[in-house]
Design a protein around this motif. Structure first.
Motif, PDB file in Angstrom:
ATOM      1  N   ALA A 140       1.154  37.633  16.500  1.00 15.44           N
ATOM      2  CA  ALA A 140       0.197  39.132  16.233  1.00 15.44           C
ATOM      3  C   ALA A 140      -0.603  39.339  17.466  1.00 15.44           C
ATOM      4  O   ALA A 140      -0.550  40.112  17.938  1.00 15.44           O
ATOM      5  N   ARG A 141      -1.263  37.980  18.051  1.00 17.30           N
ATOM      6  CA  ARG A 141      -2.016  38.293  19.253  1.00 17.30           C
ATOM      7  C   ARG A 141      -0.858  37.658  20.527  1.00 17.30           C
ATOM      8  O   ARG A 141      -0.968  37.365  21.564  1.00 17.30           O
ATOM      9  N   ASN A 142       0.641  37.749  20.352  1.00 16.29           N
ATOM     10  CA  ASN A 142       1.327  37.631  21.800  1.00 16.29           C
ATOM     11  C   ASN A 142       1.913  36.163  21.899  1.00 16.29           C
ATOM     12  O   ASN A 142       1.921  35.955  23.195  1.00 16.29           O
ATOM     13  N   GLY A 143       1.197  34.965  20.700  1.00 21.95           N
ATOM     14  CA  GLY A 143       1.234  33.892  21.528  1.00 21.95           C
ATOM     15  C   GLY A 143       2.241  32.949  21.030  1.00 21.95           C
ATOM     16  O   GLY A 143       2.558  33.879  20.039  1.00 21.95           O
ATOM     17  N   GLY A 144       2.370  32.084  20.851  1.00 23.08           N
ATOM     18  CA  GLY A 144       3.792  31.137  20.069  1.00 23.08           C
ATOM     19  C   GLY A 144       4.822  31.265  19.617  1.00 23.08           C
ATOM     20  O   GLY A 144       4.509  31.841  21.749  1.00 23.08           O
ATOM     21  N   SER A 145       5.523  31.848  18.748  1.00 22.66           N
ATOM     22  CA  SER A 145       6.989  31.583  19.163  1.00 22.66           C
ATOM     23  C   SER A 145       8.105  33.410  19.914  1.00 22.66           C
ATOM     24  O   SER A 145       8.234  34.124  20.140  1.00 22.66           O
ATOM     25  N   SER A 146       6.702  34.078  19.741  1.00 18.64           N
ATOM     26  CA  SER A 146       6.290  35.618  19.990  1.00 18.64           C
ATOM     27  C   SER A 146       7.070  35.439  21.807  1.00 18.64           C
ATOM     28  O   SER A 146       7.764  36.627  21.765  1.00 18.64           O
ATOM     29  N   LEU A 147       7.323  34.825  22.540  1.00 17.51           N
ATOM     30  CA  LEU A 147       7.454  34.512  23.475  1.00 17.51           C
ATOM     31  C   LEU A 147       8.407  34.197  24.172  1.00 17.51           C
ATOM     32  O   LEU A 147       8.568  34.491  25.421  1.00 17.51           O
ATOM     33  N   LEU A 148       9.084  34.227  23.155  1.00 18.44           N
ATOM     34  CA  LEU A 148      10.845  33.728  22.992  1.00 18.44           C
ATOM     35  C   LEU A 148      11.637  35.116  22.742  1.00 18.44           C
ATOM     36  O   LEU A 148      12.576  35.110  23.607  1.00 18.44           O
ATOM     37  N   ARG A 149      10.111  36.182  22.544  1.00 12.62           N
ATOM     38  CA  ARG A 149      11.179  37.299  22.928  1.00 12.62           C
ATOM     39  C   ARG A 149      10.687  37.704  24.250  1.00 12.62           C
ATOM     40  O   ARG A 149      11.003  39.690  24.437  1.00 12.62           O
ATOM     41  N   ASP A 150      10.642  37.710  25.086  1.00 15.78           N
ATOM     42  CA  ASP A 150       9.688  37.455  26.358  1.00 15.78           C
ATOM     43  C   ASP A 150       9.551  36.857  27.532  1.00 15.78           C
ATOM     44  O   ASP A 150       9.004  36.378  27.480  1.00 15.78           O
ATOM     45  N   CYS A 151      10.405  36.702  28.136  1.00 17.24           N
ATOM     46  CA  CYS A 151      11.054  35.736  29.423  1.00 17.24           C
ATOM     47  C   CYS A 151      10.188  35.981  30.117  1.00 17.24           C
ATOM     48  O   CYS A 151       9.493  35.332  30.757  1.00 17.24           O
ATOM     49  N   PRO A 152       9.720  36.961  30.585  1.00 15.17           N
ATOM     50  CA  PRO A 152       8.914  37.233  32.357  1.00 15.17           C
ATOM     51  C   PRO A 152       7.653  36.720  31.415  1.00 15.17           C
ATOM     52  O   PRO A 152       7.857  35.891  31.966  1.00 15.17           O
ATOM     53  N   LEU A 153       7.437  37.380  30.138  1.00 13.97           N
ATOM     54  CA  LEU A 153       5.626  37.014  30.122  1.00 13.97           C
ATOM     55  C   LEU A 153       5.279  35.464  29.940  1.00 13.97           C
ATOM     56  O   LEU A 153       5.056  35.341  31.038  1.00 13.97           O
ATOM     57  N   LEU A 154       6.833  34.436  28.936  1.00 15.11           N
ATOM     58  CA  LEU A 154       6.584  33.123  28.815  1.00 15.11           C
ATOM     59  C   LEU A 154       6.776  33.056  30.062  1.00 15.11           C
ATOM     60  O   LEU A 154       5.928  31.332  30.596  1.00 15.11           O
ATOM     61  N   THR A 155       7.300  33.283  31.320  1.00 21.96           N
ATOM     62  CA  THR A 155       7.288  32.325  32.700  1.00 21.96           C
ATOM     63  C   THR A 155       6.227  32.723  32.999  1.00 21.96           C
ATOM     64  O   THR A 155       5.734  32.089  33.906  1.00 21.96           O
TER      65      THR A 155
END
Length: 332
Positions: free
Chosen positions: A108-123
């Motif tokens: 919910a805080r956009n951490g952990g596995s949520s970033l797997l849905r957002d590769c630009p943010l993960l990058t």
């Protein structure tokens, strides 16, 4: 290359587990053969706010090395600042980024596995930490194979992370949607290991030496990570190493020896507890005791009694009860 992968070594990692892999449990697993430690995940924002409660999660002793501190967050710049603070406090052997946690409050805080849905943010996050840390210590990452079955993207994500400077990647073979249910997909873990040039640590459904040997033999991973199995049986590391070296399965650890370790764990936690509050410490230990005692003789009675313990002496009484049950040949 990270030195614990050199010379053909196949390291056994203790997986980071919130509420489990504290400094005491890491010490126990290290003594029982775990090669590499990773702390419980810690919030980058908590580190930057100098929250003492957050900072305690980064503590370790030199006997636990190599040890990494795992961070989660969604702002690469802030994550990088937090990583530098941790390095200043007590230089770990590596910083690990959590891109795998499935827990709602983290996602919910956009951490952990949520970033797997957002590769630009993960990058952005991975690059921010790697650039901030520079060559002070290596940066690694832990991921799941995808958000759900329709979006399994571990190979793509891993390639991105290597390009961002990650020097090893641990892959849990489940999607975020699976949580800890179903089976880990080792075919996907293997595909990641064959697609990238840095070491891949496989994670999921490793319960004994045979499992470790099978994954070492059948996949391209450079090491494995053991989590939930170690909660019940921290001897799994010694058992795995013995099996890999000899092909022999060690006999089960006697109940008496198991209880000896459980009592030692309780005493160490109480000794290191805040303000010496034995009651609160033991209440917090109840779920850990449940894990340790799974499969013990008289397990039903044990579970009921564990839910009431508030002192080490009560745990000692439970140990006497359980050992007596074992000697009497009681089975459940």
């Amino acid at each position: 290359m990270l030195p614990w992968f050199s010379d053909g070594r196949f390291p056994l990692y203790l997986a980071p587990m919130a509420g489990v892999t504290d400094v005491v449990f890491r010490q126990i697993c290290k003594e029982l053969g775990a090669d590499v430690m990773v702390t419980e995940f810690v919030s980058a924002e908590g580190i930057l706010q100098r929250d003492d409660r957050t900072r305690k999660y980064t503590e370790f002793n030199d006997g636990q090395r190599p040890v990494g501190v795992q961070l989660f967050g969604a702002d690469g710049v802030r994550m990088g600042e937090a990583a530098k603070k941790i390095i200043d406090w007590k230089r770990p052997d590596f910083i690990d980024i959590n891109f795998g946690c499935p827990v709602n409050k983290v996602v919910a805080r956009n951490g952990g596995s949520s970033l797997l849905r957002d590769c630009p943010l993960l990058t952005s996050v991975a690059t921010g930490v790697a650039k901030a840390v520079g060559d002070q210590v290596p940066v690694t990452a832990k991921i799941r194979i995808g958000w759900d079955e329709q979006t399994v993207n571990a190979v793509e994500v891993s390639k991105i992370l290597v390009d961002c400077g990650m020097q090893a990647i641990a892959v849990h073979g489940r999607t975020r949607a699976q949580g800890y249910t179903g089976e880990a997909c080792w075919n996907t873990i293997d595909a990641v290991a064959r697609a990238i040039t840095v070491p891949v640590i496989g994670n999921g459904d490793i319960a004994n030496g045979e499992d470790v040997a099978r994954r070492k033999r059948e996949t391209a991973v450079s090491g494995v990570m053991i989590g939930r199995a170690a909660m019940q049986n921290p001897w799994v590391f010694l058992q795995a190493k013995h099996y890999i070296a000899t092909g022999e399965i060690l006999p089960p650890v006697p109940v008496e020896e198991r209880w000896k370790l459980v009592l030692r764990h309780c005493r160490l936690v109480v000794e290191g507890g805040k303000n010496g509050d034995e009651r609160q410490t033991l209440i917090g230990m109840r779920s850990r005791l449940m894990a340790y005692c799974k499969g013990f003789p008289g397990a039903k009675d044990l579970r009921q009694r564990i839910c009431q313990v508030t002192t080490v002496s009560e745990v000692e009484a439970l140990a006497e009860f359980s050992i007596a049950q074992a000697l009497a040949g009681h089975e459940e």
